[in-house]
Design a protein around this motif. Structure first.
Motif, mmCIF file in Angstrom:
data_model
loop_
_atom_site.group_PDB
_atom_site.id
_atom_site.type_symbol
_atom_site.label_atom_id
_atom_site.label_comp_id
_atom_site.label_asym_id
_atom_site.label_seq_id
_atom_site.Cartn_x
_atom_site.Cartn_y
_atom_site.Cartn_z
ATOM 1 N N ALA A 91 -10.133 -4.914 1.424
ATOM 2 C CA ALA A 91 -9.067 -5.400 0.545
ATOM 3 C C ALA A 91 -9.210 -6.897 0.292
ATOM 4 C CB ALA A 91 -7.702 -5.084 1.155
ATOM 5 N N LYS A 128 -9.602 2.232 -5.477
ATOM 6 C CA LYS A 128 -9.026 3.394 -6.132
ATOM 7 C C LYS A 128 -9.652 4.624 -5.479
ATOM 8 C CE LYS A 128 -8.227 5.727 -10.537
ATOM 9 N NZ LYS A 128 -8.482 5.743 -11.990
ATOM 10 N N GLN A 134 -10.200 -9.838 -7.881
ATOM 11 C CA GLN A 134 -9.014 -9.262 -8.527
ATOM 12 C C GLN A 134 -9.139 -7.744 -8.653
ATOM 13 O OE1 GLN A 134 -6.043 -11.050 -9.478
ATOM 14 N NE2 GLN A 134 -7.120 -12.359 -8.003
ATOM 15 N N LEU A 141 -12.269 -7.453 -2.083
ATOM 16 C CA LEU A 141 -11.975 -7.011 -3.446
ATOM 17 C C LEU A 141 -10.976 -7.942 -4.124
ATOM 18 C CD1 LEU A 141 -11.758 -3.163 -2.844
ATOM 19 C CD2 LEU A 141 -13.541 -4.371 -4.089
ATOM 20 N N ALA A 142 -10.012 -8.442 -3.351
ATOM 21 C CA ALA A 142 -8.994 -9.325 -3.924
ATOM 22 C C ALA A 142 -9.621 -10.584 -4.518
ATOM 23 C CB ALA A 142 -7.960 -9.694 -2.860
ATOM 24 N N VAL A 157 -13.004 1.447 -7.752
ATOM 25 C CA VAL A 157 -12.117 0.279 -7.713
ATOM 26 C C VAL A 157 -11.364 0.197 -9.035
ATOM 27 C CG1 VAL A 157 -13.612 -1.009 -6.133
ATOM 28 C CG2 VAL A 157 -13.871 -1.313 -8.601
ATOM 29 N N ASP A 187 0.856 -1.181 0.000
ATOM 30 C CA ASP A 187 0.000 0.000 0.000
ATOM 31 C C ASP A 187 0.895 1.234 0.000
ATOM 32 O OD1 ASP A 187 -3.089 0.798 1.717
ATOM 33 O OD2 ASP A 187 -1.846 2.022 0.422
ATOM 34 N N GLN A 231 -8.951 -3.772 -6.401
ATOM 35 C CA GLN A 231 -8.444 -3.037 -5.255
ATOM 36 C C GLN A 231 -9.080 -1.650 -5.246
ATOM 37 O OE1 GLN A 231 -4.193 -2.937 -5.980
ATOM 38 N NE2 GLN A 231 -4.318 -0.984 -7.063
ATOM 39 N N LEU A 271 -6.650 -5.319 -9.611
ATOM 40 C CA LEU A 271 -5.629 -5.548 -8.594
ATOM 41 C C LEU A 271 -4.242 -5.562 -9.226
ATOM 42 C CD1 LEU A 271 -5.104 -6.256 -5.585
ATOM 43 C CD2 LEU A 271 -5.247 -8.663 -6.248
#
Length: 299
Positions: A142, A153, A149, A145-146, A287, A39, A151, A290
């Motif tokens: 996180a 924004k 795929q 969202l992972a 978002v 990060d 992350q 990733l």
């Protein structure tokens, strides 16, 4: 029998400074452990916070050392007729001869002290946030969202965040309507709500009376949607799905994903809703795909 060692003021101050430095290093290590290495933005913020904490502590120690030295220089002990007395330098004998501090200077000093206290509180709050609910919310988001795929924004927290996040999503999808600005999104939302009163008015109530909005109150609400930085919510999102002919999904840390406009089969607009973001509390982000953590570290 051994004589008891008497610690001087210098010894006590040095011991206090060592303890404060040790405590700060422990706090810094905790901050580093709390922020993921990939990060970059938060690690940059953390580095700035650490530098400020270290600078503030160094300044505090320097001022305390100067104060102690000044006290030792201006006050000396002497013995008169076998009695230990305190010798006071000439400069301290007559306070009336000292330059008086003006009211304006006192106000400036007070303001500077208040600003310093405020900055210290902010720095401390940021340290706590790294381990508190904001940080935990970020970790949960996180992880969610992972799985897709994705992350976070980040977009500006200026009252337009929901519209800015949608603007960004449309630009990423690069389809018709992707050039719609925040101003246009707000205008189109207000226009749609005005032309579909029955779909929105029953869900708007006066917070003081609990009664459904009057026609005038509804028009004022729509005007604020169009012309101010009023925050957007689910009603505005419902209008936007109809305007854009796209489904919108809102991902949250501790609640199921909210899906609006599922009647549309096109690629959804994905937003992140954060309950504990920044000092303002609630906030929408966009978002993006990733990124590879290795590439983030190398960039």
């Amino acid at each position: 029998m051994e004589m008891e060692t008497v610690e001087t003021p210098e010894d006590l101050l040095a011991k206090q400074h060592r303890k404060e430095k040790k405590d700060l290093q422990a706090k810094i290590q905790s901050m580093k452990n709390a922020v993921p290495k990939n990060d970059k933005k938060r690690r940059k913020q953390m580095t700035e916070e650490i530098a400020k904490l270290e600078a503030d502590l160094n300044q505090k120690h320097e001022e305390e050392l100067k104060h102690l030295k000044s006290a030792n220089d201006t006050k000396e002990k002497e013995v008169v007729n076998g009695v230990e007395t305190l010798k006071i330098e000439d400069g301290e004998q007559d306070e009336s001869k000292q330059p008086k501090v003006t009211k304006a200077q006192k106000r400036r000093d007070k303001k500077a002290a208040q600003e310093k206290e405020r900055e210290d509180r902010i720095a401390e709050a940021e340290v706590q946030n790294l381990q508190g609910v904001r940080h935990q919310e970020g970790l949960k988001l996180a992880q969610k969202l992972a799985q897709q795929q994705l992350q976070i924004k980040e977009v500006s927290s200026d009252g337009h965040c929901m519209y800015r996040a949608i603007e960004d999503q449309l630009a990423q999808q690069s389809q018709i309507g992707s050039n719609m600005s925040v101003i246009e999104l707000r205008s189109r939302t207000a226009e749609y709500m005005r032309s579909h009163v029955d779909d929105f008015l029953p869900f708007l109530t006066n917070p003081n009376t609990g009664d459904i909005y009057t026609t005038d109150e509804f028009e004022k609400y729509c005007s604020e949607v169009e012309n101010t930085a009023a925050w957007g919510g689910q009603l505005e999102l419902r209008a936007l799905t109809q305007i854009l002919h796209k489904p919108i999904e809102v991902i949250q840390a501790d609640s199921p994903t909210i899906k609006i406009g599922e009647e549309y089969e096109s690629k959804p607009i994905t937003l992140v809703y954060m309950h504990h973001a920044y000092g303002l509390g609630e906030h929408y982000n966009s978002v993006e795909r990733l990124k590879d953590p290795a590439n983030v570290e190398d960039s």
